[in-house]
Scaffold this active site. Structure first.
Site, PDB file in Angstrom:
ATOM      1  N   LYS A 182       0.560  -1.330  -0.161  1.00  0.00           N
ATOM      2  CA  LYS A 182       0.188   0.206  -0.281  1.00  0.00           C
ATOM      3  C   LYS A 182       1.012   0.911  -0.374  1.00  0.00           C
ATOM      4  CE  LYS A 182      -4.019  -1.929   2.611  1.00  0.00           C
ATOM      5  NZ  LYS A 182      -4.467  -2.092   3.758  1.00  0.00           N
ATOM      6  N   GLY A 204       0.136  -4.389  10.684  1.00  0.00           N
ATOM      7  CA  GLY A 204       2.048  -4.043  10.007  1.00  0.00           C
ATOM      8  C   GLY A 204       1.652  -2.500   9.813  1.00  0.00           C
ATOM      9  N   CYS A 228      -2.096   1.686   6.706  1.00  0.00           N
ATOM     10  CA  CYS A 228      -1.600   0.130   7.451  1.00  0.00           C
ATOM     11  C   CYS A 228      -2.456  -1.500   7.436  1.00  0.00           C
ATOM     12  CB  CYS A 228      -1.866   1.031   8.952  1.00  0.00           C
ATOM     13  SG  CYS A 228      -1.981   0.107   9.985  1.00  0.00           S
ATOM     14  N   ASP A 229      -2.383  -1.883   7.724  1.00  0.00           N
ATOM     15  CA  ASP A 229      -3.274  -3.185   7.088  1.00  0.00           C
ATOM     16  C   ASP A 229      -3.952  -4.133   9.054  1.00  0.00           C
ATOM     17  OD1 ASP A 229      -4.682  -4.240   5.264  1.00  0.00           O
ATOM     18  OD2 ASP A 229      -3.414  -6.462   6.449  1.00  0.00           O
ATOM     19  N   THR A 230      -4.173  -4.413   9.175  1.00  0.00           N
ATOM     20  CA  THR A 230      -4.558  -5.128   9.914  1.00  0.00           C
ATOM     21  C   THR A 230      -5.977  -6.213  10.005  1.00  0.00           C
ATOM     22  OG1 THR A 230      -4.392  -3.081  11.706  1.00  0.00           O
ATOM     23  CG2 THR A 230      -6.344  -4.920  12.572  1.00  0.00           C
TER      24      THR A 230
END
Length: 180
Positions: free
Chosen positions: A49, A102, A65-67
């Site tokens: 991203k 992350g 960000c990725d969750t």
């Protein structure tokens, strides 16, 4: 200018704890192309991203960000139906799971990718609570079919780690490692 590479309204609110000087430009990457272990997914997706947006705006700073929500090494994404939301909430009921975010920050001078883990302990959920929560509509756009901020439903007993991380942006870690 800081670019938040996310469409999440929750991340937009959380980034305000760090700075009010930002703009939002979603990355629009195809997340289905990445087939790796669930625990590694958030860091890799955040990199994809961030680089997607940074390649178009190389003079700016980008934060992506990725969750993910993981229980028994199973990734719980956003539910596609009420039944799927019910199944996820039933699986989480009275159990511990991990939320991993992350994030990647890229600028001309710095590149950081980190992951943050928070352990979430759910209360035992009755069928009535699960059904009322699903009918509220709240679970349908959230990984794991829940939002820790939905306190009126009393889903979560306690956590070990960062509350904001469970919402979707590990604010304290970003403050400490990016904007220190």
């Amino acid at each position: 200018m800081l670019i938040l590479a996310s469409e999440s309204p929750r991340r937009r609110e959380l980034i305000k704890k760090i700075t009010s000087n930002f703009t939002v430009i979603p990355s629009n990457i195809d997340e289905s192309l990445l087939h790796i272990a669930p625990h590694d997914l958030p860091a890799e997706l955040s990199k994809m991203k961030a680089y997607s947006v940074y390649s178009k705006y190389p003079n700016d700073e980008v934060l992506a960000c990725d969750t993910v929500v993981i229980i028994d090494n199973e990734l719980l994404g956003k539910p596609k139906s009420k039944k799927e939301a019910h199944d996820m909430l039933s699986k989480l009921s009275n159990r511990k799971h991990v939320v991993i975010s992350g994030y990647t920050y890229i600028s001309k001078d710095k590149e950081i990718t980190r992951t943050v883990r928070t352990y979430v302990y759910f209360n035992k959920l009755s069928e009535e609570t699960i059904n009322k929560y699903i009918e509220s509509g709240s679970p349908m756009d959230k990984a794991g079919a829940y939002g820790i901020q939905d306190e009126e439903f009393n889903l979560v007993n306690h956590i070990e780690g960062d509350f904001d991380n469970v919402i979707g942006l590990p604010v304290n870690d970003i403050k400490a490692h990016v904007f220190n």
